[in-house]
Scaffold this active site. Structure first.
Site, PDB file in Angstrom:
ATOM      1  N   CYS A  71       0.819  -1.221   0.000  1.00  0.00           N
ATOM      2  CA  CYS A  71       0.000   0.000   0.000  1.00  0.00           C
ATOM      3  C   CYS A  71       0.852   1.270   0.000  1.00  0.00           C
ATOM      4  CB  CYS A  71      -0.960  -0.005   1.170  1.00  0.00           C
ATOM      5  SG  CYS A  71      -0.185  -0.341   2.740  1.00  0.00           S
ATOM      6  N   ASN A  72       2.082   1.165   0.436  1.00  0.00           N
ATOM      7  CA  ASN A  72       2.914   2.362   0.507  1.00  0.00           C
ATOM      8  C   ASN A  72       4.000   2.441  -0.560  1.00  0.00           C
ATOM      9  OD1 ASN A  72       1.756   3.753   2.628  1.00  0.00           O
ATOM     10  ND2 ASN A  72       2.736   2.420   4.127  1.00  0.00           N
ATOM     11  N   ARG A  73       4.156   1.387  -1.311  1.00  0.00           N
ATOM     12  CA  ARG A  73       5.220   1.412  -2.322  1.00  0.00           C
ATOM     13  C   ARG A  73       4.969   0.398  -3.435  1.00  0.00           C
ATOM     14  NH1 ARG A  73       9.884   1.758  -0.301  1.00  0.00           N
ATOM     15  NH2 ARG A  73       9.136   2.314   1.770  1.00  0.00           N
ATOM     16  N   SER A 100       9.982   2.411   5.790  1.00  0.00           N
ATOM     17  CA  SER A 100       8.533   2.294   5.968  1.00  0.00           C
ATOM     18  C   SER A 100       7.943   3.572   6.538  1.00  0.00           C
ATOM     19  CB  SER A 100       8.222   1.144   6.924  1.00  0.00           C
ATOM     20  OG  SER A 100       8.651  -0.064   6.353  1.00  0.00           O
ATOM     21  N   GLU A 117       8.385  -1.173  10.970  1.00  0.00           N
ATOM     22  CA  GLU A 117       7.268  -2.129  10.897  1.00  0.00           C
ATOM     23  C   GLU A 117       7.740  -3.419  10.219  1.00  0.00           C
ATOM     24  OE1 GLU A 117       5.507  -3.019   8.059  1.00  0.00           O
ATOM     25  OE2 GLU A 117       6.317  -1.665   6.561  1.00  0.00           O
ATOM     26  N   PRO A 118       7.292  -4.551  10.738  1.00  0.00           N
ATOM     27  CA  PRO A 118       7.850  -5.815  10.270  1.00  0.00           C
ATOM     28  C   PRO A 118       7.164  -6.423   9.042  1.00  0.00           C
ATOM     29  CG  PRO A 118       6.458  -6.188  12.173  1.00  0.00           C
ATOM     30  CD  PRO A 118       6.407  -4.725  11.882  1.00  0.00           C
ATOM     31  N   GLN A 119       5.980  -5.911   8.662  1.00  0.00           N
ATOM     32  CA  GLN A 119       5.242  -6.567   7.574  1.00  0.00           C
ATOM     33  C   GLN A 119       5.980  -6.510   6.250  1.00  0.00           C
ATOM     34  OE1 GLN A 119       3.754  -3.943   9.339  1.00  0.00           O
ATOM     35  NE2 GLN A 119       3.245  -5.497  10.832  1.00  0.00           N
ATOM     36  N   GLN A 138       6.177  -9.042   3.019  1.00  0.00           N
ATOM     37  CA  GLN A 138       5.719  -8.660   1.676  1.00  0.00           C
ATOM     38  C   GLN A 138       6.838  -8.845   0.648  1.00  0.00           C
ATOM     39  OE1 GLN A 138       4.538  -4.817   3.049  1.00  0.00           O
ATOM     40  NE2 GLN A 138       2.356  -5.327   3.113  1.00  0.00           N
ATOM     41  N   GLU A 161     -18.106   1.559  15.750  1.00  0.00           N
ATOM     42  CA  GLU A 161     -16.997   1.022  14.939  1.00  0.00           C
ATOM     43  C   GLU A 161     -15.672   1.042  15.711  1.00  0.00           C
ATOM     44  OE1 GLU A 161     -14.954   2.062  10.693  1.00  0.00           O
ATOM     45  OE2 GLU A 161     -16.986   2.770  11.053  1.00  0.00           O
TER      46      GLU A 161
END
Lengths: 461, 308
Positions: free
Chosen positions: A61-63, A120, A125-127, A131, A203
Site C-alpha cells: 500500500c505504501n510502495r 517504511s 514495521e515488520p510486515q 511482503q 466502529e
C-alpha cells in the site's frame, strides 16, 4: 565468458509520491506475473524487452518497486518501460518526478533499508519483510532470478532480520489500538485472566475490542444503550473469533502479524443491557469506553461502587471517546487508572522516538551487509571460471584416483584422493587470489582468458 | 592464602559493579547485547563469590558471619543468586538494575570496611548454628527482594497514575509481574524464616545442655531478637493469608511489603543496639576455640559489639 549484469530499482513510494500516484502505480499479483513473463519470458519475447535477466516487482500500500537485473549495455528504463507497456501498465509514472531511480549498490542499499523497515511509513514495521518474501517467492515461481537479484534479496532478508533482532527498531506500539493493549499490559501480564467491558458498540469500540481479543483478553462484555447493537457486536465478534479472528485481524491490521492465535478458554464474549452497567463494571479489570455521548456517562460514584470489592487490585480504564465518557474526577479514585487518546498518543510518540534512536545501529548493520554484497559482486565474474577450473581439476583427480585404485588397495586410493583434494584446494585458492589481485578489470579479463586458454575450459566464444 | 583473600576483596566488589553496570546498561538502552551478557556476568560473579566464601570459611574455620559487615557480604551473594533464580523463572531481566545495585552496595561496604573479626563467636563453627544462620540469611534475602519489587511496583504505579510514560514505563514489567515477584519472594522467605527460627530454637536447647548453668540461663526463647522475628513472621503470614484467601492485591499488598521490611530493618537495628542479648556476644577466648572441639566449653562473656 559470463555476461555481466547490472542491478536497478524503480520505486514509487510514500516518500516521493502522493497516495493517488501510489494507487495508480499499484501492481496486482497477476500483473506482476505478466510483467515477469514479458520481461524474462524467453526467446519469444519482443526485441525491445530483451536484456532483462530477471525482475522482481514489489507492490504494497505504501510502495510499488520494480527490481531489475539487466545485462550490461542495456538501458534499464527502456527495458522496463517496454515491459510495462507490453502488459498495459503505465510506464510514464516511472519517468516522472514521483519515481525514485537507483542503480547498482544504491539500489541494493535501498532494498536492504526497505527490508529492515527503515523506509517504511511506520519506522521499523515488520510486515514489509513478509511482503518482500511474498514478492520474491512469486518471482521464483515464474523465473530463475539472476545471480545479482538472488543474492541481493537473500542479503536483504538477512539484513532485515539482523536489524530486527540486533536493534529495538520494531518494538513498542505505534498505533492507537496496539498502544491501548500495550498500556493494559503494564497492569496485567496475562490478559486471559482479566475481564474487559466495552461501553459502546460503535466502529471504534469494535476495533478496540478486536485488538483486545487478539491479545487473549479473558472475557469481553459489550454494554450499550441499545442492547440490540450490543448483542449484534458481540455476535459479530464471536463469529469472527470462530472463523479465525487471528487470521482476519492479521490481514486487516498488519501490526498484529506476530501475535499468537487465541488461547484456549480466552476470548469469551457477551452482551449486557445498559441497566447492568454497574455490575458489569464491578466485574471488570479493563474498561473501554467509546460511546458517542455528549456528557460523561461513567461517574465517580459508579466507579467507587464498582471497585469496592477489588481489595486493591488496579482497575484500568481507557476512554477513547470524544467527548470523553469518563468523568475527570474518576481519575482521583485510588486504584483506578484512567487514560485517554492523548495518553495513547504520548506512548506512540515515545515509542517512535525510541525507534528513531535505533536508526544509526540499523544503518551500521546495513553497511556491514552491503560490504559483504560488494565483496560478492567484486568476485562475481570469477565464479563461473573458477567453478569450471575446479571441476576440471576434480575430473583429473578422479581419473588419477581411479587409476591408483586399479593398482593399489582402497586405502591407498583414499589417501591419494585426500592428498589431491588438498592440492586442488591450494591451486584453486592461489588462482583466485591472483585473479582477485588484478590491477584492473581488463587485466582480470586477460587473466581469466589465459586460464581458459591454458586449460581449455569453458566457452571460448 | 592471605594474598588470595585480599585479591577477592578487591575483585568481588569490582565484579558486582560490572554486574550492576551491565543491568543498568540493559535498563537504560534495552540493547540486545546487554540482554545477552547480563545473566552470564551475574552467574560468573556468583560463582566467584561462592569460591571466595568457601575459601574464607575454610581459612577462618567458621561461617564468615562474624560481624554485621561479613553478614552484609553474604547477603549480597544470596541476593544476587536468588535474583538469578527469579529472573530465570519469570524471564524478566529489566528489574535487575535495582537488585544488583543493592547487592553491589552491600558487597562494597562489606569489602571496604570489614576488619579482621577477633574473638568471633565459636558458635559460627557449630553446624547447628550454621544451619540456623544460613536459613536466616536466605529468609532475609527473600524478604529484601520482596521489598525491592514492592518499591518498583509503587514507583511504576505512581508513574502510571501521573501518566508518565518514560523509561520506567517502557522498561519495567507489568504491575502484575512486579506484584507476583514481591509476593513470590515472601512465599519463599516465610517458610525459610520458619525453618530458621525452628532450627534456632532447637539449637538453643541443645546448647543449653552443653554450657555452664550461668550461660544456659541467658539462652532464653524470650530473647528480644527472637520475639521480634516471630512477630515479623506472623505479620508476613497474615499478609500472605490475606493475599491467598481474602484477595488482597495491588497497592495494599505492596505497601504492606514495604512497611514490613522497614519494620524489620528498624527493629533489628534497635534490638542490635539496645539489647545485648545472647544474639550479641563476643568470646574472650582464642578465636579458633569452639564448643565442638572442647569437652569443656570456653566460658562466654557477654559484651557489646561483634555478633551475628
Amino acid at each position: 565468458m559470463t555476461q555481466l549484469s547490472t542491478l536497478h530499482v524503480r520505486s514509487i513510494n510514500h516518500r516521493v509520491a502522493p497516495t493517488a500516484v501510489r494507487e495508480q502505480a499499484h501492481i496486482e499479483p497477476e500483473q506482476a506475473v505478466a510483467l515477469m513473463n514479458a520481461l524474462v519470458g524467453g526467446p519469444e519475447q519482443e526485441a525491445a524487452v530483451r536484456g532483462c535477466l530477471s525482475v522482481i516487482p514489489v507492490s504494497t500500500c505504501n510502495r510499488t518497486e520494480i527490481y531489475l537485473e539487466i545485462l550490461e549495455g542495456h538501458d534499464p528504463d527502456a527495458v522496463m518501460g517496454a515491459g510495462l507497456a507490453a502488459v498495459g501498465l503505465d510506464a510514464d509514472l516511472y519517468h516522472s518526478e514521483y519515481a525514485l531511480r537507483l542503480n547498482g549498490l544504491e539500489a541494493i542499499e535501498h532494498l536492504y533499508k526497505v527490508s529492515s523497515g527503515l523506509e517504511s511509513m511506520m519506522l521499523g514495521e515488520p510486515q514489509i519483510a513478509g511482503q518482500l518474501k511474498t514478492a520474491y517467492r512469486l518471482a521464483r515461481e515464474h523465473q530463475e532470478p539472476g545471480p545479482g537479484l538472488l543474492r541481493a534479496f537473500q542479503g536483504a532478508f538477512r539484513a532485515g532480520k539482523r536489524v530486527r533482532t540486533e536493534t529495538r527498531i520494531a518494538t513498542g506500539a505505534v498505533s492507537v489500538a496496539f498502544a491501548a493493549v500495550e498500556l493494559a499490559r503494564k497492569f496485567f501480564d496475562h490478559l486471559c485472566d482479566q475481564n474487559a467491558v466495552l461501553v459502546g458498540a460503535g466502529e471504534t469500540g469494535g476495533l478496540a475490542a478486536r485488538h483486545f481479543l487478539q491479545h487473549n483478553i479473558g472475557q469481553l462484555t459489550v454494554v450499550n444503550r441499545s442492547y440490540d447493537r450490543a448483542q449484534t457486536l458481540a455476535q459479530t465478534l464471536m463469529a469472527e473469533k470462530k472463523a479465525g479472528l487471528g487470521r482476519s485481524a492479521r490481514e486487516g491490521a498488519a501490526e498484529l502479524q506476530a501475535l499468537p492465535e487465541l488461547e484456549e478458554g480466552c476470548g469469551q464474549i457477551a452482551a449486557r443491557p445498559w441497566e447492568e452497567l454497574i455490575p458489569a463494571l464491578a466485574a471488570a479489570d479493563v474498561i473501554l469506553t467509546t460511546t458517542g455521548a455528549t456528557e460523561p456517562i461513567i461517574l465517580p460514584a459508579m466507579v467507587e461502587e464498582a471497585i469496592s470489592g477489588r481489595k486493591g487490585k488496579p482497575l484500568f480504564m481507557l476512554d477513547i471517546a470524544v467527548p470523553r465518557d469518563i468523568h475527570p474526577d474518576v481519575h482521583q479514585i485510588a486504584g483506578v487508572f484512567v487514560f485517554g487518546l492523548d495518553d495513547l498518543d504520548e506512548i506512540i510518540q515515545g515509542n517512535l522516538s525510541a525507534r528513531e534512536h535505533q536508526i544509526p545501529r540499523a544503518e551500521e548493520i546495513i553497511r556491514e551487509e552491503l560490504v559483504e554484497f560488494q565483496q560478492w559482486l567484486n568476485d562475481v565474474d570469477l565464479r563461473p571460471t573458477v567453478a569450471e577450473f575446479r571441476a576440471y581439476l576434480e575430473e583429473l583427480k578422479d581419473k588419477q584416483v581411479g587409476f591408483v585404485r586399479k593398482k593399489q588397495n582402497d586405502e591407498v586410493a583414499a589417501a591419494v584422493d585426500r592428498s589431491l583434494q588438498q592440492f586442488i584446494k591450494k591451486v584453486v585458492g592461489r588462482s583466485v587470489s591472483t585473479l582477485k589481485a588484478a590491477e584492473s578489470r581488463e587485466q582480470r579479463e586477460r587473466d581469466l582468458a589465459t586460464l581458459h586458454r591454458i586449460f581449455g575450459i569453458g566457452d571460448q566464444d | 592464602m592471605a594474598v588470595l583473600h585480599s585479591a577477592f576483596m578487591v575483585l568481588l566488589p569490582m565484579a558486582y559493579l560490572v554486574v550492576w553496570g551491565s543491568y543498568m546498561w540493559l535498563f537504560l538502552t534495552d540493547h540486545p547485547g546487554a540482554h545477552r551478557i547480563v545473566t552470564r556476568v551475574a552467574l560468573v560473579t556468583v560463582f566467584l563469590d561462592l569460591v571466595a566464601t568457601v575459601h574464607l570459611a575454610q581459612e577462618l574455620h567458621r561461617l564468615p558471619m562474624g560481624s554485621p559487615l561479613e553478614f552484609l557480604g553474604l547477603l549480597a551473594l544470596a541476593m544476587l543468586a536468588t535474583y538469578l533464580v527469579i529472573e530465570r523463572r519469570l524471564h524478566v531481566k529489566n528489574t535487575g538494575f535495582l537488585v544488583t545495585g543493592v547487592a553491589f552496595l552491600f558487597k562494597f561496604l562489606s569489602a571496604a570496611f570489614t576488619t579482621p573479626v577477633r574473638g568471633a563467636s565459636p558458635y559460627l563453627s557449630d553446624p547447628g548454628f550454621a544451619g540456623h544462620a544460613v536459613f536466616v540469611l536466605l529468609a532475609y534475602t527473600a524478604l529484601s527482594l520482596s521489598f525491592l519489587y514492592a518499591i518498583l511496583y509503587l514507583v511504576l504505579s505512581r508513574q502510571l497514575m501521573h501518566r508518565h510514560f518514560g523509561l520506567l514505563f517502557r522498561r519495567l514489567p507489568s504491575l502484575d509481574v512486579l506484584e507476583r515477584m514481591s509476593v513470590g519472594a515472601v512465599e519463599l522467605g516465610l517458610p525459610l524464616l520458619f525453618v530458621a527460627l525452628s532450627l534456632g530454637h532447637l539449637w538453643m536447647y541443645d546448647l543449653a545442655d552443653r554450657v555452664s548453668p550461668e550461660m544456659a540461663a541467658l539462652l532464653s526463647p524470650y530473647d528480644p531478637k527472637i520475639m521480634a522475628t516471630w512477630v515479623i513472621f506472623l505479620a508476613y503470614a497474615v499478609g500472605l493469608a490475606g493475599h491467598r484467601f481474602l484477595g488482597w492485591r495491588g497497592y495494599r499488598m505492596n505497601v504492606m511489603a514495604v512497611v514490613g521490611y522497614v519494620v524489620i530493618v528498624l527493629s533489628m537495628g534497635l534490638i542490635q543496639h539496645f539489647f545485648p542479648t545472647f544474639h550479641k556476644f563476643r568470646v574472650h577466648a582464642e578465636p579458633k576455640t569452639t564448643l565442638l572441639h572442647e569437652a569443656a566449653p570456653t566460658p562466654l562473656v557477654l559484651t557489646r559489639g561483634g555478633g551475628v
